[in-house]
Design an enzyme around this catalytic site. Structure first.
Site, PDB file in Angstrom:
ATOM      1  N   PRO A 123       9.225  -9.027  37.099  1.00 55.21           N
ATOM      2  CA  PRO A 123       9.310 -10.600  36.834  1.00 55.21           C
ATOM      3  C   PRO A 123       9.865 -11.190  35.773  1.00 55.21           C
ATOM      4  O   PRO A 123      10.144 -12.367  35.294  1.00 55.21           O
ATOM      5  CB  PRO A 123       7.564 -10.491  36.311  1.00 55.21           C
ATOM      6  CG  PRO A 123       7.206  -9.333  35.687  1.00 55.21           C
ATOM      7  CD  PRO A 123       8.330  -8.079  36.694  1.00 55.21           C
TER       8      PRO A 123
ATOM      9  N   CYS B 115      16.735  -4.412  38.845  1.00 57.78           N
ATOM     10  CA  CYS B 115      15.483  -4.484  39.557  1.00 57.78           C
ATOM     11  C   CYS B 115      14.877  -5.468  38.387  1.00 57.78           C
ATOM     12  O   CYS B 115      13.914  -4.876  37.854  1.00 57.78           O
ATOM     13  CB  CYS B 115      15.048  -3.177  39.603  1.00 57.78           C
ATOM     14  SG  CYS B 115      15.892  -2.182  40.658  1.00 57.78           S
TER      15      CYS B 115
ATOM     16  N   CYS C 162       8.159   3.249  33.687  1.00 55.90           N
ATOM     17  CA  CYS C 162       6.877   3.190  33.102  1.00 55.90           C
ATOM     18  C   CYS C 162       6.006   4.294  33.752  1.00 55.90           C
ATOM     19  O   CYS C 162       4.842   4.391  34.092  1.00 55.90           O
ATOM     20  CB  CYS C 162       6.027   2.016  33.003  1.00 55.90           C
ATOM     21  SG  CYS C 162       5.827   1.258  34.613  1.00 55.90           S
TER      22      CYS C 162
ATOM     23  N   ASP D 214      15.648  -0.813  35.464  1.00 58.82           N
ATOM     24  CA  ASP D 214      14.304  -0.414  35.490  1.00 58.82           C
ATOM     25  C   ASP D 214      13.518  -0.564  37.016  1.00 58.82           C
ATOM     26  O   ASP D 214      12.878  -1.548  37.215  1.00 58.82           O
ATOM     27  CB  ASP D 214      13.647  -1.734  34.590  1.00 58.82           C
ATOM     28  CG  ASP D 214      12.183  -1.492  34.241  1.00 58.82           C
ATOM     29  OD1 ASP D 214      11.608  -0.189  34.003  1.00 58.82           O
ATOM     30  OD2 ASP D 214      11.398  -2.465  34.083  1.00 58.82           O
TER      31      ASP D 214
ATOM     32  N   ASP E 103      16.347  -8.716  42.497  1.00 62.28           N
ATOM     33  CA  ASP E 103      15.388  -8.072  42.976  1.00 62.28           C
ATOM     34  C   ASP E 103      15.033  -8.400  44.393  1.00 62.28           C
ATOM     35  O   ASP E 103      15.478  -9.570  44.919  1.00 62.28           O
ATOM     36  CB  ASP E 103      14.078  -8.654  42.001  1.00 62.28           C
ATOM     37  CG  ASP E 103      13.026  -7.635  42.151  1.00 62.28           C
ATOM     38  OD1 ASP E 103      12.716  -7.073  40.893  1.00 62.28           O
ATOM     39  OD2 ASP E 103      12.203  -7.842  42.922  1.00 62.28           O
TER      40      ASP E 103
HETATM   41  C1  LIG Z   1       9.405  -1.728  37.403  1.00 64.32           C
HETATM   42  S1  LIG Z   1       9.620  -3.457  38.250  1.00 64.32           S
HETATM   43  C2  LIG Z   1      11.087  -4.257  37.298  1.00 64.32           C
HETATM   44  C3  LIG Z   1      10.268  -4.851  35.856  1.00 64.32           C
HETATM   45  C4  LIG Z   1      11.183  -5.670  35.164  1.00 64.32           C
HETATM   46  N1  LIG Z   1      12.369  -4.903  34.480  1.00 64.32           N
HETATM   47  C5  LIG Z   1      10.566  -6.567  34.000  1.00 64.32           C
HETATM   48  O1  LIG Z   1      10.796  -5.921  32.934  1.00 64.32           O
HETATM   49  O2  LIG Z   1       9.944  -7.618  34.159  1.00 64.32           O
HETATM   50  C6  LIG Z   1      10.555  -2.816  39.643  1.00 64.32           C
HETATM   51  C7  LIG Z   1      11.145  -4.000  40.329  1.00 64.32           C
HETATM   52  O3  LIG Z   1      12.253  -3.782  41.226  1.00 64.32           O
HETATM   53  C8  LIG Z   1      12.226  -4.339  42.330  1.00 64.32           C
HETATM   54  N2  LIG Z   1      12.977  -3.621  43.368  1.00 64.32           N
HETATM   55  C9  LIG Z   1      12.677  -2.624  44.156  1.00 64.32           C
HETATM   56  N3  LIG Z   1      13.639  -1.936  44.836  1.00 64.32           N
HETATM   57  C10 LIG Z   1      14.554  -3.041  44.813  1.00 64.32           C
HETATM   58  C11 LIG Z   1      16.006  -2.908  45.028  1.00 64.32           C
HETATM   59  N4  LIG Z   1      16.497  -2.031  45.968  1.00 64.32           N
HETATM   60  N5  LIG Z   1      16.777  -3.869  44.477  1.00 64.32           N
HETATM   61  C12 LIG Z   1      16.391  -4.783  43.702  1.00 64.32           C
HETATM   62  N6  LIG Z   1      15.345  -4.897  43.341  1.00 64.32           N
HETATM   63  C13 LIG Z   1      14.250  -3.989  43.851  1.00 64.32           C
HETATM   64  C14 LIG Z   1      10.736  -4.562  42.763  1.00 64.32           C
HETATM   65  O4  LIG Z   1      10.583  -5.664  43.616  1.00 64.32           O
HETATM   66  C15 LIG Z   1      10.428  -4.686  41.335  1.00 64.32           C
HETATM   67  O5  LIG Z   1      10.165  -6.082  40.882  1.00 64.32           O
END
Ligand SMILES: C[S@@+](CC[C@H](N)C(=O)[O-])C[C@H]1O[C@@H](n2cnc3c(N)ncnc32)[C@H](O)[C@@H]1O
Length: 497
Positions: free
Chosen positions: A234, A231, A357, A302, A255
């Site tokens: 950004p 996941c 987080c 994450d 993502d």
């Molecule tokens: C906490 S953020 C990730 C931050 C990232 N790891 C960083 O350090 O920049 C969680 C991300 O998971 C994505 N997400 C949610 N459900 C998902 C899925 N089923 N498959 C892939 N991405 C997913 C969201 O769009 C979001 O961008």
């Protein structure tokens, strides 16, 4: 006026828990994201106080404003910039300025305090007092820590060497130092802003909180390895992974959110990352048996979480509907567990780092415990023994982070590792010297030197595997001594930090 309308719209959606506040702000496409973010965060922080002021002045009835917009306007009038814009709403609210001000003043007198912050509940007060340091990760894809330090010194900043205690991270303006846990991390005073700095614009430094640097650091995939960031957008952790992999190998990043992936693409381009393969795809639908992932041995997960550890997203939750909060946490935890189980099903996976987080046990220790139960082939690696905050009992192998104990955002990290008897050969984690050990002796340091025997080591459980009984039985004292020495050496080699 557009600023206030947009802030009110976001506040309302966040209060209805439609999405995380940060996501709503970033998705708003508002021209000045920073200004909008600050206004929404501050209004949310003072939400219950603003509501009390608005209700006791009957402001909604008299102005026909809706509560979210009234809160934003009253915040800015009484505690913020002082309503610099606002058109007809500004005129309407200014008529009530004296009454609004006197209610706020009465509240302070009643509580015997002089500052607005002192009206906040205790947990939020602490937060205001605990201003976090500004952390900057040096992007080693493009430069080195020494070069960045030299550049900043020439820029007029004062370098204080290597930190050795959490207290060292309290810095005055223009001072900076190197973090004691993460080699590539520099620490500055809270108000230091690098958004317009050359080093940031050129991708030589990444603005990333210390806690958020832990997952990639602890996963530590070697150069040339195949890694999944499940996941990813950004993309700060992906860019960190790429730096650790020396931009060699393959980094598959997924993502669901196309917009966030576009941001990620820009960020990785600026950071000089080239080993990535981005996919706008639901990670839960990625086929672990697909031949292109056959060599994936490392994974960073994450996933979306409540964001309750993010300082600016914390608010006075005394008026939140507890049932709704619990239901939301349960739904997030169920998604997080699904992601974990899916991640561990990749056939050659050796290590998976899980992070959130969030400060909630439901999204952290409870998810990890459930996952361990369902995946007996994996166990937890005990992380950084000297890190000041551990996972909640009994999962003390994991790490927690907080404003109070680690001077970071609230965070949680767990590292899963495949048993060596679970079908795949598990190699020792790559040795990474602690920054304290690696620091050149010539660096100036205002910080106390740590005693030689207090070096922080982090040993993988795999290397603590007891000696097989048969071997033990035939031991002579000399053999035992030799073996103890050998085991000690092995444990040292397995040090992650
Ligand atoms: C906490 S953020 C990730 C931050 C990232 N790891 C960083 O350090 O920049 C969680 C991300 O998971 C994505 N997400 C949610 N459900 C998902 C899925 N089923 N498959 C892939 N991405 C997913 C969201 O769009 C979001 O961008």
């Amino acid at each position: 006026m557009a600023l206030y309308m947009k802030a009110a719209e976001i506040l309302e959606k966040a209060e209805r828990k439609q999405a995380a506040l940060k996501t709503l702000v970033y998705d708003s496409k508002f021209a000045n994201i920073k200004q909008l973010f600050a206004l929404v965060c501050e209004t949310q922080k003072f939400s219950s106080i603003l509501e009390e002021i608005i209700e006791s002045t009957k402001l909604l009835k008299q102005t026909k404003l809706r509560m979210p917009l009234a809160k934003v306007l009253v915040y800015d009038l009484l505690m913020g910039q002082g309503l610099k814009c606002g058109g007809s709403w500004k005129a309407a609210i200014m008529k009530h300025r004296a009454r609004l001000q006197s209610v706020l003043a009465r509240m302070k007198v009643k509580q015997k305090v002089s500052k607005n912050e002192d009206l906040l509940p205790k947990n939020l007060k602490q937060l205001v007092a605990d201003q976090l340091p500004r952390y900057v990760r040096v992007n080693t894809v493009k430069t080195t820590v020494d070069d960045v330090v030299d550049y900043l010194k020439r820029d007029g900043l004062t370098y204080l060497g290597q930190a050795s205690r959490i207290d060292d991270l309290t810095l005055k303006e223009k001072e900076f130092l190197r973090d004691m846990h993460l080699q590539e991390l520099l620490v500055f005073s809270p108000k230091t802003d690098f958004h317009d700095h050359f080093l940031y614009k050129a991708g030589h430094i990444i603005l990333q909180d210390k806690a958020s640097c832990l997952p990639a650091y602890l996963l530590n995939p070697p150069p040339g390895s195949h890694v999944i960031d499940a996941c990813a957008a950004p993309g700060n952790k992906s860019s960190h992974l790429a730096a650790i992999m020396k931009n060699k190998g393959r980094l598959f990043a997924f993502d669901l959110d196309a917009k966030r992936l576009t941001t990620m693409s820009t960020l990785l381009l600026r950071a000089g990352v080239t080993c990535q393969q981005l996919a706008n795809q639901d990670f839960l639908k990625v086929d672990p048996e697909d031949p292109q992932y056959k060599d994936v041995e490392y994974m960073l997960l994450d996933p979306s979480c409540s964001g309750s550890g993010m300082v600016c997203l914390q608010h006075d939750d005394s008026s939140d509907n507890q049932e709704r909060v619990e239901a939301r946490l349960a739904s997030l935890a169920s998604f997080q567990l699904k992601c974990l189980n899916h991640g561990l099903s990749f056939p050659r996976l050796k290590r998976l780092v899980y992070s959130t987080c969030s400060i909630h046990r439901q999204e952290n220790e409870e998810v990890v415990a459930a996952c361990l139960k369902q995946n007996p082939g994996f166990r937890l690696v005990s992380l950084l023994p000297r890190w000041p905050e551990r996972g909640l009992e009994p999962l003390t192998q994991c790490l927690r982070a907080s404003t109070q104990k680690t001077r970071t955002q609230g965070f949680f990290v767990a590292l899963f590792e495949k048993h060596n008897n679970a079908g795949t050969k598990v190699e020792k984690p790559v040795v990474q010297k602690s920054s304290v050990e690696a620091a050149p002796h010539s660096q100036p340091s205002r910080c106390k030197k740590r005693p030689a025997d207090s070096e922080e080591t982090e040993t993988s459980e795999i290397d603590k595997t007891p000696i097989p009984a048969a071997e033990e039985a035939e031991s002579t004292p000399a053999k035992k001594k030799k073996r103890r020495k050998r085991n000690k050496k092995k444990m040292k080699e397995a040090t992650v930090e």
